[in-house]
Motif scaffolding. Sequence first.
Motif, short mmCIF file in Angstrom:
data_model
loop_
_atom_site.label_atom_id
_atom_site.label_comp_id
_atom_site.label_asym_id
_atom_site.label_seq_id
_atom_site.Cartn_x
_atom_site.Cartn_y
_atom_site.Cartn_z
N PRO A 210 0.81 -1.24 0.00
CA PRO A 210 0.00 0.00 0.00
C PRO A 210 0.84 1.28 0.00
O PRO A 210 0.59 2.16 -0.83
CB PRO A 210 -0.87 -0.15 1.25
N PRO A 211 1.85 1.43 0.90
CA PRO A 211 2.65 2.66 0.79
C PRO A 211 3.48 2.73 -0.49
O PRO A 211 3.63 3.80 -1.08
CB PRO A 211 3.56 2.61 2.04
N LEU A 212 4.01 1.59 -0.94
CA LEU A 212 4.80 1.59 -2.17
C LEU A 212 4.01 2.11 -3.35
O LEU A 212 4.52 2.89 -4.17
CB LEU A 212 5.31 0.17 -2.45
N ARG A 213 2.74 1.72 -3.44
CA ARG A 213 1.95 2.09 -4.61
C ARG A 213 1.58 3.57 -4.64
O ARG A 213 1.19 4.10 -5.67
CB ARG A 213 0.68 1.23 -4.69
N HIS A 214 1.73 4.26 -3.50
CA HIS A 214 1.55 5.71 -3.53
C HIS A 214 2.66 6.37 -4.35
O HIS A 214 2.45 7.41 -4.97
CB HIS A 214 1.57 6.28 -2.11
N PHE A 215 3.85 5.75 -4.33
CA PHE A 215 5.02 6.36 -4.95
C PHE A 215 5.47 5.64 -6.21
O PHE A 215 6.31 6.15 -6.95
CB PHE A 215 6.16 6.42 -3.93
N MET A 216 4.93 4.44 -6.45
CA MET A 216 5.19 3.71 -7.68
C MET A 216 3.88 3.06 -8.10
O MET A 216 3.70 1.84 -8.02
CB MET A 216 6.29 2.66 -7.46
N PRO A 217 2.93 3.87 -8.56
CA PRO A 217 1.56 3.38 -8.76
C PRO A 217 1.38 2.46 -9.96
O PRO A 217 0.48 1.61 -9.95
CB PRO A 217 0.75 4.67 -8.94
N GLY A 218 2.17 2.63 -10.99
CA GLY A 218 2.00 1.80 -12.17
C GLY A 218 2.64 0.44 -12.01
O GLY A 218 3.10 0.05 -10.92
N ARG A 219 2.69 -0.29 -13.10
CA ARG A 219 3.30 -1.62 -13.08
C ARG A 219 4.78 -1.49 -12.75
O ARG A 219 5.50 -0.70 -13.36
CB ARG A 219 3.12 -2.29 -14.45
N ALA A 220 5.23 -2.25 -11.76
CA ALA A 220 6.64 -2.28 -11.41
C ALA A 220 7.24 -3.59 -11.86
O ALA A 220 6.59 -4.64 -11.82
CB ALA A 220 6.81 -2.11 -9.91
N ARG A 221 8.49 -3.55 -12.28
CA ARG A 221 9.19 -4.75 -12.73
C ARG A 221 10.35 -5.02 -11.79
O ARG A 221 11.14 -4.13 -11.47
CB ARG A 221 9.69 -4.55 -14.16
N VAL A 222 10.45 -6.27 -11.32
CA VAL A 222 11.57 -6.66 -10.46
C VAL A 222 12.78 -6.93 -11.36
O VAL A 222 12.73 -7.78 -12.25
CB VAL A 222 11.23 -7.93 -9.64
N VAL A 223 13.88 -6.20 -11.13
CA VAL A 223 15.07 -6.36 -11.95
C VAL A 223 16.18 -7.09 -11.21
O VAL A 223 17.17 -7.50 -11.82
CB VAL A 223 15.59 -5.00 -12.46
N SER A 224 16.02 -7.27 -9.91
CA SER A 224 16.98 -8.02 -9.11
C SER A 224 16.24 -8.66 -7.95
O SER A 224 15.43 -8.00 -7.31
CB SER A 224 18.10 -7.10 -8.61
N ALA A 225 16.52 -9.94 -7.69
CA ALA A 225 15.84 -10.66 -6.61
C ALA A 225 16.81 -11.62 -5.96
O ALA A 225 17.52 -12.36 -6.64
CB ALA A 225 14.62 -11.41 -7.15
N GLU A 226 16.81 -11.60 -4.62
CA GLU A 226 17.69 -12.48 -3.87
C GLU A 226 16.95 -12.99 -2.64
O GLU A 226 16.28 -12.21 -1.94
CB GLU A 226 18.95 -11.73 -3.45
N LEU A 227 17.04 -14.27 -2.38
CA LEU A 227 16.50 -14.87 -1.16
C LEU A 227 17.56 -14.79 -0.08
O LEU A 227 18.71 -15.20 -0.30
CB LEU A 227 16.10 -16.32 -1.41
N LEU A 228 17.20 -14.27 1.09
CA LEU A 228 18.13 -14.15 2.20
C LEU A 228 17.80 -15.18 3.28
O LEU A 228 16.63 -15.44 3.56
CB LEU A 228 18.08 -12.74 2.79
N GLU A 229 18.81 -15.74 3.88
CA GLU A 229 18.60 -16.71 4.95
C GLU A 229 18.72 -16.03 6.30
O GLU A 229 19.49 -15.09 6.45
CB GLU A 229 19.64 -17.84 4.84
N PRO A 230 17.94 -16.47 7.34
CA PRO A 230 17.03 -17.61 7.30
C PRO A 230 15.67 -17.32 6.67
O PRO A 230 14.98 -18.22 6.24
CB PRO A 230 16.86 -17.95 8.78
N PHE A 231 15.25 -16.04 6.59
CA PHE A 231 13.98 -15.69 5.97
C PHE A 231 14.05 -14.23 5.57
O PHE A 231 14.15 -13.35 6.43
CB PHE A 231 12.82 -15.92 6.95
#
Length: 354
Positions: A210-231
Amino acid sequence: MRSTNRPLGVGLLAAGPVTQAVHLPTLATLAERLHVTHVMGVDPDVVATVAARVGARHSSTVEELLADKSVDVVAVCSPNSLHAEHVVAALSAGKRGVLCEKPLATSRAEVEQIARAASASGVPLVVGAMHAYDPAWTAAKESWGDLPDRTHLVRSRVYLPPNEEFVDLATDLATGSPPPVNPPTSSEQQPSAVDLLRGCVLGLATHVIPPLRHFMPGRARVVSAELLEPFGYRLVLTGEGDQYGRTAELFALLPGAWEQDWTFEAWAPDTRLRVDYPPPYVLAGSATVTLTDTKGSVCGWQFPSNGYQAEWLHLADVVEGRTELMIDVPAVLDDMLYALDLADDATALLKAAS
């Protein structure tokens, strides 16, 4: 407008930590408006203990709770995989309002099911992303002017100790006998990195949507993704087709070993918004929000009540005809679809890198 001679009756679907540590303490502070009348849970000892604490009825099935005429509003606090099913059932049962813990759904098909049920019933639906209702956040929105239009960078950071620490601060948790543990017989039964990342995005990043969409309302594309351990996760987003070149960085790591650090920031060329959130679960007041410009001017907001209380009071006001939904059902559904898009993008990148 409905008479307010009695508080609205609340039925809680599930009797686990979220019900016990978040909703029961919150509703206890709002007793003039809302009162727990029924608790449903699958563990008979736990649900009986939890219901007794607030003098409520208890049952073991969704059907029994929804048939209870003392229940005006249903809170869906069941496991994520059951949220959509329970929301649809509550919307279709003739209740006056529904609050669902996040995530609202786990697939687009479930979002469509909820959309049909909400349209047919007209019942107001609130998703428990409490930061969207935080009093300091809503006050700041009235003062930041065109900041969302000028923002070029958004950053969300979530670093939290184990949830159990906050639960222990909030309540004396009633627990049942642990289920028998059957270790996996093969590596195929272990959750994959892709499944873990998707769970992180839908289970935790939905707070940020909800707060993100106030500042990036249109379609957003993930350009980098990383899973961090443990969660946890580290995601970088860009606004697709965005003339302002907006970028967002979303970071989360649980459990942390140090004190909580949960913040949200948005930068424009001459203005910065910063939100420091209170600890989850406990009633620790609102976020602290500051708005600073390059001339050194600072505006700040902080209130004694928090987002959990605000979301419940808002739903009560809507049910009683005092106001309209702050985040209407179409926007709630769009938020969920936005989160699902992020999850799909992130997991696709992780698959491609493996």
